[in-house]
Design an enzyme around this catalytic site. Sequence first.
Site, PDB file in Angstrom:
ATOM      1  N   LEU B  60     -15.920  54.909   7.418  1.00 31.58           N
ATOM      2  CA  LEU B  60     -16.087  53.558   7.968  1.00 31.58           C
ATOM      3  C   LEU B  60     -17.054  53.633   9.153  1.00 31.58           C
ATOM      4  O   LEU B  60     -16.635  53.691  10.303  1.00 31.58           O
ATOM      5  CB  LEU B  60     -14.704  53.051   8.405  1.00 31.58           C
ATOM      6  CG  LEU B  60     -14.430  51.555   8.320  1.00 31.58           C
ATOM      7  CD1 LEU B  60     -12.956  51.291   8.507  1.00 31.58           C
ATOM      8  CD2 LEU B  60     -15.261  50.747   9.277  1.00 31.58           C
ATOM      9  N   GLU B  62     -21.022  52.167   9.803  1.00 31.07           N
ATOM     10  CA  GLU B  62     -22.209  51.513   9.241  1.00 31.07           C
ATOM     11  C   GLU B  62     -23.503  52.244   9.581  1.00 31.07           C
ATOM     12  O   GLU B  62     -24.395  52.366   8.752  1.00 31.07           O
ATOM     13  CB  GLU B  62     -22.291  50.056   9.692  1.00 31.07           C
ATOM     14  CG  GLU B  62     -21.300  49.115   8.998  1.00 31.07           C
ATOM     15  CD  GLU B  62     -19.869  49.290   9.462  1.00 31.07           C
ATOM     16  OE1 GLU B  62     -19.646  49.953  10.498  1.00 31.07           O
ATOM     17  OE2 GLU B  62     -18.946  48.778   8.796  1.00 31.07           O
ATOM     18  N   GLN B  84     -20.043  45.621   4.378  1.00 28.05           N
ATOM     19  CA  GLN B  84     -18.929  44.831   3.850  1.00 28.05           C
ATOM     20  C   GLN B  84     -19.056  43.325   4.138  1.00 28.05           C
ATOM     21  O   GLN B  84     -18.806  42.504   3.264  1.00 28.05           O
ATOM     22  CB  GLN B  84     -17.621  45.386   4.404  1.00 28.05           C
ATOM     23  CG  GLN B  84     -16.439  45.103   3.518  1.00 28.05           C
ATOM     24  CD  GLN B  84     -15.341  46.118   3.743  1.00 28.05           C
ATOM     25  OE1 GLN B  84     -14.793  46.208   4.842  1.00 28.05           O
ATOM     26  NE2 GLN B  84     -14.999  46.877   2.715  1.00 28.05           N
ATOM     27  N   PHE B  85     -19.462  43.010   5.357  1.00 27.63           N
ATOM     28  CA  PHE B  85     -19.667  41.606   5.734  1.00 27.63           C
ATOM     29  C   PHE B  85     -20.831  41.515   6.724  1.00 27.63           C
ATOM     30  O   PHE B  85     -21.086  42.456   7.481  1.00 27.63           O
ATOM     31  CB  PHE B  85     -18.427  41.018   6.406  1.00 27.63           C
ATOM     32  CG  PHE B  85     -17.309  40.676   5.466  1.00 27.63           C
ATOM     33  CD1 PHE B  85     -17.255  39.435   4.844  1.00 27.63           C
ATOM     34  CD2 PHE B  85     -16.313  41.600   5.196  1.00 27.63           C
ATOM     35  CE1 PHE B  85     -16.228  39.124   3.977  1.00 27.63           C
ATOM     36  CE2 PHE B  85     -15.275  41.289   4.327  1.00 27.63           C
ATOM     37  CZ  PHE B  85     -15.227  40.052   3.709  1.00 27.63           C
ATOM     38  N   GLY B  87     -21.259  40.228   9.642  1.00 26.94           N
ATOM     39  CA  GLY B  87     -21.050  40.524  11.059  1.00 26.94           C
ATOM     40  C   GLY B  87     -20.902  42.003  11.360  1.00 26.94           C
ATOM     41  O   GLY B  87     -20.883  42.400  12.523  1.00 26.94           O
ATOM     42  N   HIS B 131     -17.188  37.139   9.692  1.00 26.57           N
ATOM     43  CA  HIS B 131     -17.220  37.201   8.238  1.00 26.57           C
ATOM     44  C   HIS B 131     -18.034  36.064   7.620  1.00 26.57           C
ATOM     45  O   HIS B 131     -17.961  35.842   6.422  1.00 26.57           O
ATOM     46  CB  HIS B 131     -15.799  37.135   7.657  1.00 26.57           C
ATOM     47  CG  HIS B 131     -14.994  38.374   7.895  1.00 26.57           C
ATOM     48  ND1 HIS B 131     -14.510  38.718   9.133  1.00 26.57           N
ATOM     49  CD2 HIS B 131     -14.577  39.353   7.052  1.00 26.57           C
ATOM     50  CE1 HIS B 131     -13.830  39.846   9.035  1.00 26.57           C
ATOM     51  NE2 HIS B 131     -13.865  40.256   7.780  1.00 26.57           N
TER      52      HIS B 131
END
Lengths: 409, 326
Positions: B60, B62, B84-85, B87, B131
């Site tokens: 996890l 980025e 994933q999203f 933000g 999100h």
Amino acid sequence: MTESTAARKPRRSAGSKAAGTTGSKAGTGKRTTRTTSTTRTAAEKGSDTELVQLLTPEGERVEDAAHAEYASYVADITPDELRGLYRDMVLTRRFDAEATALQRQGELGLWASLLGQEAAQIGSGRATREDDYVFPTYREHGVAWCRGVDPTNLLGMFRGVNNGGWDPNSNNFHLYTIVIGSQALHATGYAMGVAKDGADSGVIAYFGDGASSQGDVSEAFNFAAVYNAPVVFFCQNNQWAISESNEKQTRVPLYQRAQGFGFPGVRVDGNDVLASLAVTRWALDRARRGEGPALIEAYTYRMGAHTTSDDPSRYRHDDERAAWEAKDPILRLRRFLESANHADEGFFAELEAESETLGKRVREVVRAMPDPDRFAIFENVYADGHALVDEERAQFAAYQASFADAEGV
Amino acid sequence: MAAEKMALAKAINESLRRALESDPKVLIMGEDVGKLGGVFRVTDGLHKDFGEDRVIDTPLAESGIVGTAIGLALRGYRPVVEIQFDGFVFPAYDQIVTQLAKMHARSLGKVKMPVVIRIPYGGGIGAVEHHSESPEALFAHVAGLKVVSPSNAADAYWMMQQAIQSDDPVIYFEPKRRYWDKAEVDKEAIPGPLHTARVVREGTDLTLAAYGPMVKLCQEVADAAAEEGRSLEVVDLRSISPVDFDTIQASVEKTRRLIVVHEAPVFLGSGAEIAARITERCFYHLEAPVLRVGGYHAPYPPARLEEEYLPDLDRVLDAVDRSLAY
Ligand SMILES: Cc1ncc(C[n+]2csc(CCOP(=O)(O)OP(=O)(O)O)c2C)c(N)n1
């Protein structure tokens, strides 16, 4: 589809040996005795026992049972190879001095000197194989030398004629990375690719003690451990990140960081070219065997300023430098070469002459370096092109042409 | 083979599958993209069929995901990375902007960066904070990156194929509120160039330009306006960098009016760039200033307020009225 997946299965046996259990006597043994490290700050510099050293500052070979495994990696080193390491260090230092002078003369905008770090760089650089891949920061002139990059190519970005200056793939030496720590991840990703290819090359990432504070370096450690990537993290702890000392970067000796990520860490005397060579060979070897990453902390000292824009007198004392001068990497190998009768006056004289020639060539090439074509601004922004770049290039061309018209050319 | 009706998310999934099948160098990487198939199931089933060597569940992290993807690209791979999203792309922003975008230029063209970064973006799904954002302008501003956003399943399928084949880094913004919208996808079709806009509805009175999630809204606006006797043309930009200004210009020369619609904040958004360029290009054709409809200069609001924040039918229709009043 699944067929190709199977075909690409890495040859290395991922995780076959638990990380940290092999070959890291130096690291693991000491770690257990350092559990009360809260009472020791990073200010308490590495003791001689945790430091892998094969050549003392006086130029004597160290016979230390605790470091026998590392020593075995240079056990059969020949006088010729030793002279080669010496030559590398001398020429690298000469090149570096020349670049510093060129900056003073206004030929370079900036220079990041490696003075004092020759042993760490030449030792580790010479440990790499042709098919290994190197990810440097901006000070790895000695490593570049070992990789066969023409040193004058390193000056382009400092002169301001390009942002790189060499083809990373022709010497497996990536471009200098200015953003601190970024390349640790590139190296790790590259190493993940090596493993996927089933190749047995190693990858080595260079960074400084300051970089160890960056998230990217920690993320790289973690990715490398999780994917058992064949990457060696080579931290040159030259004691300073511009004006910030180790105390401002870390509370634990840097090599110990590795333990928390699940791979071995070792601190080597970075002013000892033999030990740097040995430890890096060890680390690259285990990476090639599929035993995953390792961290090497080369304990060394930046003798000069951070860059030519820096003023170290504002943050460090002259006596600190003096103490490190006594540990000079070049001097100690010379002492050893002389006492062991591995080199005679003729060798040193020839090297001096070679050094002069290199200096002269560097001066000439730099002064002759042309400014890039002005349209280079628009070149290689994209591999596949981009409409906006095309449009702006055309505007730029029209603008340039307007001067020619005005001059009646 | 006849076209097949499928949801936008499924179209991306099928496109990724095709890429994995046809090129062993293509890799899928990201958080939860493996066994789970991604939080939106866009990578569903790929891990099962291609294995963890090709469909990689990452730590996890980025910056780590993008940074290692850069290294893999240097080694000859073509990573398709999922953030994933929207933000959560910012921990990777440094790697994207300072490294990924510039590697080709820094190497004087010796190194290619065929990395695709997939980012589910935009609001309208009642999510918690971070999100629902639309950060596309932050990427489009960076030279070296290409930025695209499909609005329908067929484009999603083909634009993903083209993004993966591109030797440049492509930021591929997926309109998450349209993930479940179905459309015909012809997998045999020969797609147009990745960075061309398309007129999705012809009209004569005014042009609406949009991309991603707002294209559907603009089509609804055009329907509503038609009931009032107004003929609106809708242009789906598809690409945010580069922008296909020629297609917009041609449309504006015909309709003489332009409104740009996006979810992102209006201030310094992609609509500002389009308004400026079209004003330059079409100054003598325009009957009204180019107008923009988008988000406010405020953090994306909590879900109960997002309908107030997001451009909707009435806000766009109001802008249409304003434009036509000139
Ligand atoms: C992300 C980032 N922050 C700040 C800088 C400015 N900067 C350049 S070098 C440096 C210190 C680096 O120290 P260290 O990692 O120890 O490497 P050294 O230069 O000592 O070899 C700083 C802060 C930078 N280049 N990148």
